[in-house]
Design an enzyme around this catalytic site. Structure first.
Site, mmCIF file in Angstrom:
data_model
loop_
_atom_site.group_PDB
_atom_site.id
_atom_site.type_symbol
_atom_site.label_atom_id
_atom_site.label_comp_id
_atom_site.label_asym_id
_atom_site.label_seq_id
_atom_site.Cartn_x
_atom_site.Cartn_y
_atom_site.Cartn_z
ATOM 1 C CD GLU A 134 28.432 16.532 38.992
ATOM 2 O OE1 GLU A 134 28.405 17.508 37.783
ATOM 3 O OE2 GLU A 134 29.321 15.803 38.895
ATOM 4 N NE ARG A 138 27.268 17.880 35.363
ATOM 5 C CZ ARG A 138 26.992 16.150 34.473
ATOM 6 N NH1 ARG A 138 26.655 16.269 34.260
ATOM 7 N NH2 ARG A 138 27.926 15.244 35.593
ATOM 8 C CG ASP A 261 38.437 16.906 39.445
ATOM 9 O OD1 ASP A 261 37.971 17.332 40.799
ATOM 10 O OD2 ASP A 261 38.218 15.839 39.011
ATOM 11 C CD GLU A 377 37.660 15.046 32.295
ATOM 12 O OE1 GLU A 377 37.747 14.262 32.414
ATOM 13 O OE2 GLU A 377 37.601 15.670 33.559
HETATM 14 C C1 DMJ Z 1 32.998 17.694 34.329
HETATM 15 O O1 DMJ Z 1 31.608 17.000 34.938
HETATM 16 C C2 DMJ Z 1 33.456 18.669 34.793
HETATM 17 O O2 DMJ Z 1 34.993 18.859 33.851
HETATM 18 C C3 DMJ Z 1 34.027 17.848 36.641
HETATM 19 O O3 DMJ Z 1 34.339 18.824 37.124
HETATM 20 C C4 DMJ Z 1 35.065 16.439 36.754
HETATM 21 N N1 DMJ Z 1 33.587 15.217 36.011
HETATM 22 C C5 DMJ Z 1 33.021 16.119 34.638
HETATM 23 C C6 DMJ Z 1 33.676 15.592 33.341
HETATM 24 O O4 DMJ Z 1 34.620 14.530 33.694
#
Ligand code: DMJ
Length: 479
Positions: A134, A138, A261, A377
């Site tokens: 995270e 971020r 993902d 998404e």
């Molecule tokens: C984000 O922090 C990023 O896109 C991550 O890869 C997956 N989830 C969240 C948004 O849904």
């Protein structure tokens, strides 16, 4: 042009007879929605500008809420009107995640405010553990794109400092990182990780190498991702949980959503950003496997299912808000047929409940987890599909999703996650990715293409744009 305020009438309590007609109408809308989108309106430049203005205003409104009630915290809690931190000291996640969105939207005042507090207060020399994934997507991603967009050296200095502090996480027998690392002591914790939390560092770490000339970041991130790829099953799929010390899979279910993902996303995007052929090969192998074993055509669109990584046999027909990114990824990879059919499924899932649920059983057509944490998404996929096909239907899809969010999630001071898309009950949370991703992709969907050239940019998984190019040493395989 539909405006999100048009949805306001929906909260009165109708009579049983009226309820039945509403249900029937709803069913009809559901059935004709895809057709409606196909017969979608053409947006004039003025209408696109109006969409951009609406999204920009929403962004300013949410930022004002953050400034008034949560200044200096990681995030705003938009119902209690308070601030929230992830750890004992704030990392200013909202300003860092939001800065490049402000720049792209031309919000100079907001960008200056975010930059001001970041330069004044952001400090990583704090004895506390953080979640590597995270903080990398971020914070590190946000600081690097902020540097590339503003050329303010302080952003790069902060990114370098953070990058160094994250490296100890990768000191494991396999090179796959622990999930948590202490920013001062380098202590690590939690070896039971997953492909996403192991393989989502290349764009940020690779860019840090390009900008500093220090190859350690590129090599470290590449090794971690390749260690996951190496452990794919004979049919080319990876599992959901793996022990980074032993390299053994702990959960062998394969899928495209949470915990896998962005590992797949970064295989393709590392090739696009750095031209590293090892990533191209890994993506091509993985793309074949997921297209063969996960894609499930259904009457209202295609979905991606969950299977056993060894046999490819279906385990659970679960799909959800996170999985929706895959339509965009497939479009970026050049498989428009799969991308467009998946997006039909995405839009069906969205319309089924007016907002997408976190998890949805596409065979039973039921919600598994009904929360909606303001995820981007589905709109992200509209953005890629519109840019790559120029079909107006993706503007219409995006517009209706944005209107749903701006109406159903709005509070007095910001936008709130939903506890349940069926009851529309709100939750006291506004994630920083609402600024970094949801509002950004929504805006870019309607903004002139010159706002951001997709040929010259690769978005990180947190939608931080990184420029293609840079020092040539990183191009080619074997770095
Ligand atoms: C984000 O922090 C990023 O896109 C991550 O890869 C997956 N989830 C969240 C948004 O849904």
């Amino acid at each position: 042009m539909a405006d999100y305020r048009e949805f306001e009438g929906r909260h009165s309590s109708p009579s049983p007879c009226k309820k039945l007609s509403i249900c029937l109408l709803f069913l009809v809308i559901l059935m004709v929605a895809p057709l409606g989108v196909l017969l979608s309106q053409t947006f004039t430049p003025e209408q696109k500008k109006a969409e951009c203005d609406k999204i920009r205003e929403a962004c300013q409104f949410a930022w004002k809420g953050y400034k008034t009630y949560a200044w200096g915290y990681d995030a705003l809690q938009p119902i209690s009107k308070t601030g929230r931190n992830w750890y004992k000291v704030s990392l200013l996640m909202t300003p860092v995640d939001a800065y490049d969105t402000f720049i792209l939207m031309g919000l100079k005042e907001e960008a200056a405010e975010a930059q001001g507090i970041i330069f004044e207060k952001l400090n990583f020399a704090v004895d506390m553990e953080v979640q590597l994934f995270e903080v990398s997507i971020r914070m590190l991603g946000g600081l690097l794109s902020s540097y590339e967009l503003s050329h303010e050296k302080k952003f790069l200095d902060l990114a370098k400092d953070l990058g160094k502090r994250l490296l100890p996480a990768f000191r494991t027998p396999t090179g796959m990182p622990y999930r948590y690392v202490n920013l001062v002591t380098g202590e690590t914790r939690d070896p039971a990780s997953n492909p996403a939390e192991i393989g989502t560092y290349m764009l940020e770490f690779g860019k840090l190498t390009q900008l500093t000339g220090d190859s350690v970041y590129y090599k470290t991130a590449k090794k971690a991702a390749m260690e996951v790829f190496k452990r794919r099953s004979p049919v080319g799929l990876v599992g959901t949980v793996i022990d980074v010390k032993t390299g053994k899979w702990l959960n062998t279910e394969s899928q495209i959503g949470a915990r896998i993902d962005s590992y797949l996303e970064y295989l393709l995007k590392s090739w696009l950003l750095f031209g590293d052929k090892d990533f191209r090969d890994a993506w091509v192998t993985s793309q074949k496997a997921i297209s063969h074993y996960l894609v499930q055509p259904m009457p209202y669109g295609w979905f991606m299912t969950r299977v056993d990584m060894k046999t490819g046999r279906e385990t659970r027909s679960l799909y959800g808000a996170l999985d929706a990114f895959c339509a965009g990824l497939m479009a970026l990879a050049g498989d428009l047929n799969t991308a467009e059919n998946l997006q039909k499924g995405n839009f069906y899932m969205w319309n089924r409940f007016n907002l997408e649920p976190e998890e949805f059983d596409f065979r039973k057509d039921t919600v598994i987890y009904g929360n909606y944490p303001l995820r981007p998404e589905n709109i992200e996929s509209c953005f890629y599909l519109y840019r790559l096909t120029k079909k107006e239907q993706y503007l219409n899809m995006g517009q209706s999703m944005i209107n749903n969010i701006l109406y159903h999630c709005r509070t007095e001071v910001g936008f709130a996650a939903l506890k349940n898309v069926q009851t529309l009950e709100k939750e006291d949370d506004m994630e920083s990715f609402f600024f970094a991703e949801t509002l950004k992709y929504a805006y870019l969907l309607f903004a002139p293409e010159s706002t951001l050239d997709l040929e010259k940019t690769v978005f990180t998984t947190e939608a931080h744009p990184l420029s293609v190019g840079g020092r040539q040493w990183a191009v080619g395989s074997g770095q």
